[in-house]
Design an enzyme around this catalytic site. Structure first.
Site, PDB file in Angstrom:
ATOM      1  N   HIS A  38       1.826   1.466 -12.621  1.00 60.00           N
ATOM      2  CA  HIS A  38       2.321   0.057 -13.253  1.00 60.00           C
ATOM      3  C   HIS A  38       3.910   0.260 -13.086  1.00 60.00           C
ATOM      4  O   HIS A  38       4.435   1.312 -13.703  1.00 60.00           O
ATOM      5  CB  HIS A  38       1.897  -0.110 -14.480  1.00 60.00           C
ATOM      6  CG  HIS A  38       2.650  -1.529 -15.081  1.00 60.00           C
ATOM      7  ND1 HIS A  38       2.209  -2.656 -14.596  1.00 60.00           N
ATOM      8  CD2 HIS A  38       3.737  -2.099 -16.039  1.00 60.00           C
ATOM      9  CE1 HIS A  38       2.924  -3.701 -15.335  1.00 60.00           C
ATOM     10  NE2 HIS A  38       3.690  -3.056 -15.845  1.00 60.00           N
ATOM     11  N   GLY A  47       0.759  -1.149   0.016  1.00 63.12           N
ATOM     12  CA  GLY A  47      -0.017  -0.038   0.035  1.00 63.12           C
ATOM     13  C   GLY A  47       0.869   1.123   0.095  1.00 63.12           C
ATOM     14  O   GLY A  47       0.151   2.318   0.316  1.00 63.12           O
ATOM     15  N   SER A  48       1.980   1.317  -0.489  1.00 64.06           N
ATOM     16  CA  SER A  48       2.703   2.557  -0.320  1.00 64.06           C
ATOM     17  C   SER A  48       2.208   3.430  -1.376  1.00 64.06           C
ATOM     18  O   SER A  48       2.303   4.679  -1.254  1.00 64.06           O
ATOM     19  CB  SER A  48       4.227   2.204  -0.809  1.00 64.06           C
ATOM     20  OG  SER A  48       4.457   1.931  -1.969  1.00 64.06           O
ATOM     21  N   ARG A  50     -14.236 -16.214  -9.306  1.00 63.33           N
ATOM     22  CA  ARG A  50     -13.842 -15.104 -10.001  1.00 63.33           C
ATOM     23  C   ARG A  50     -15.018 -14.183  -9.859  1.00 63.33           C
ATOM     24  O   ARG A  50     -15.257 -12.742  -9.928  1.00 63.33           O
ATOM     25  CB  ARG A  50     -13.251 -15.286 -11.253  1.00 63.33           C
ATOM     26  CG  ARG A  50     -12.289 -14.599 -12.278  1.00 63.33           C
ATOM     27  CD  ARG A  50     -11.744 -13.498 -11.746  1.00 63.33           C
ATOM     28  NE  ARG A  50     -12.063 -12.272 -12.395  1.00 63.33           N
ATOM     29  CZ  ARG A  50     -11.581 -11.889 -13.351  1.00 63.33           C
ATOM     30  NH1 ARG A  50     -10.610 -12.455 -14.083  1.00 63.33           N
ATOM     31  NH2 ARG A  50     -11.779 -10.882 -14.053  1.00 63.33           N
ATOM     32  N   ASP A  73      -3.009  -3.313 -18.628  1.00 59.44           N
ATOM     33  CA  ASP A  73      -1.856  -2.455 -18.586  1.00 59.44           C
ATOM     34  C   ASP A  73      -1.791  -1.771 -19.918  1.00 59.44           C
ATOM     35  O   ASP A  73      -0.668  -1.483 -20.205  1.00 59.44           O
ATOM     36  CB  ASP A  73      -0.675  -2.997 -18.417  1.00 59.44           C
ATOM     37  CG  ASP A  73      -0.549  -3.615 -16.820  1.00 59.44           C
ATOM     38  OD1 ASP A  73      -1.335  -3.117 -16.022  1.00 59.44           O
ATOM     39  OD2 ASP A  73       0.085  -4.892 -16.705  1.00 59.44           O
ATOM     40  N   ASN A 128      -4.391   3.773 -12.718  1.00 59.65           N
ATOM     41  CA  ASN A 128      -3.366   2.488 -12.385  1.00 59.65           C
ATOM     42  C   ASN A 128      -1.844   3.021 -12.323  1.00 59.65           C
ATOM     43  O   ASN A 128      -1.461   3.896 -13.180  1.00 59.65           O
ATOM     44  CB  ASN A 128      -3.567   1.339 -13.119  1.00 59.65           C
ATOM     45  CG  ASN A 128      -2.642   0.014 -12.657  1.00 59.65           C
ATOM     46  OD1 ASN A 128      -2.685  -0.058 -11.489  1.00 59.65           O
ATOM     47  ND2 ASN A 128      -2.072  -0.681 -13.469  1.00 59.65           N
ATOM     48  N   MET A 164      -3.752  -6.582  -7.350  1.00 59.96           N
ATOM     49  CA  MET A 164      -3.151  -7.364  -8.548  1.00 59.96           C
ATOM     50  C   MET A 164      -4.184  -8.530  -8.900  1.00 59.96           C
ATOM     51  O   MET A 164      -3.846  -9.736  -9.078  1.00 59.96           O
ATOM     52  CB  MET A 164      -2.127  -8.369  -7.656  1.00 59.96           C
ATOM     53  CG  MET A 164      -0.934  -7.434  -6.940  1.00 59.96           C
ATOM     54  SD  MET A 164      -0.257  -6.303  -7.989  1.00 59.96           S
ATOM     55  CE  MET A 164       1.008  -7.226  -8.785  1.00 59.96           C
ATOM     56  N   ARG A 165      -5.208  -8.066  -9.270  1.00 56.77           N
ATOM     57  CA  ARG A 165      -6.298  -8.673  -9.865  1.00 56.77           C
ATOM     58  C   ARG A 165      -6.848  -7.933 -11.320  1.00 56.77           C
ATOM     59  O   ARG A 165      -6.836  -6.819 -11.279  1.00 56.77           O
ATOM     60  CB  ARG A 165      -7.666  -9.008  -9.047  1.00 56.77           C
ATOM     61  CG  ARG A 165      -7.114  -9.602  -8.218  1.00 56.77           C
ATOM     62  CD  ARG A 165      -8.132 -10.457  -7.084  1.00 56.77           C
ATOM     63  NE  ARG A 165      -7.567 -11.187  -6.047  1.00 56.77           N
ATOM     64  CZ  ARG A 165      -6.959 -12.218  -6.138  1.00 56.77           C
ATOM     65  NH1 ARG A 165      -7.057 -13.036  -7.122  1.00 56.77           N
ATOM     66  NH2 ARG A 165      -6.556 -13.019  -5.062  1.00 56.77           N
TER      67      ARG A 165
END
Ligand code: GAR
Length: 217
Positions: A113, A16-17, A69, A149, A111, A94-95
């Site tokens: 990345h 969580g940084s 899922r 991504d 997001n 991470m999903r």
């Protein structure tokens, strides 16, 4: 007229940084927004504690508590809907999100990345960058699209690969870059300064598009 505060919901899976970097910038830079909640997909994510210690509301939608899922995706969508976010920030989540969820928040889901996209989408980016012999690596903040991504790029920070780098050392410098560009990109988004044209994101309001590319040592 003073606009209403925008609600940001941050999704995390781990440390969580980046979430902390967003929360700090939100407070210190007086964004016209607040972190409405942090959602984790596992109750033991260290980021949950980090969020609580910042006084943030933490919600857990634990992947392993659902039969599959689809059930998890539905629960996550419901939780998000109940929080009514203006912006969704993926921060080490991470999903892969269900296409319906991505569509629901199109243009308002960001997001971060750990690579210079479109190079190295997916996992283990630092190891792959080293194995690939690239001399320049880095981080990207982008809008989330249906392609993993693959969304429109808002900002990137480049770091030089050093001869003595291993994945740990390299990832630490890339992470510092993430902490720099994610709050910056989010502030631009909140200020309505980002204009998406196809795959390109233009920073309006000033002629300083160069700020979308940062070079670090
Ligand atoms: C960050 O490096 C982030 O870019 C990466 O996970 C890490 C989370 O760190 N995300 C991805 O790889 C998503 N594809 P954090 O939990 O300390 O923010």
């Amino acid at each position: 007229m003073i606009g209403r505060m925008k609600k940001i919901v941050v999704l995390i899976s781990g440390r969580g940084s980046n979430m902390v970097a967003l929360a700090r910038a939100c407070r210190e830079q007086n964004w016209p927004a607040r972190i409405e909640a942090v959602i984790a997909d596992r109750e033991d994510a260290p980021g949950c504690e980090a969020a609580r210690s910042l006084g943030l509301r933490v919600e857990v939608v634990a992947f392993r508590q659902y039969p599959g899922r689809d059930a998890f995706d539905a629960a996550l969508a419901e939780k998000l809907e109940s929080l009514a976010p203006d912006v969704v920030a993926l921060a080490g989540f991470m999903r892969v999100l269900a296409p319906g969820l991505v569509a629901r928040y199109q243009g308002r889901m960001l997001n971060v990345h750990p690579s210079l996209l479109p190079a190295f989408p997916g996992l283990a980016t630092h190891r792959r960058a080293l194995e690939g012999g690239v001399r320049v690596h880095g981080a990207t903040v982008h809008y989330v699209s249906a392609e993993l991504d693959g969304g429109a790029i808002i900002a990137q920070a480049a770091v030089a690969v050093r001869p003595d780098d291993d994945a740990t050392r390299l990832s630490a410098r890339v992470l510092a870059a993430e902490h720099r560009i994610y709050p910056m990109a989010m502030a631009w988004h909140l200020a309505g300064r980002l204009h998406v044209e196809g795959h390109r994101v233009r920073l309006g309001g000033a002629q300083i598009d160069e700020r979308q590319s940062i070079w670090l040592d």
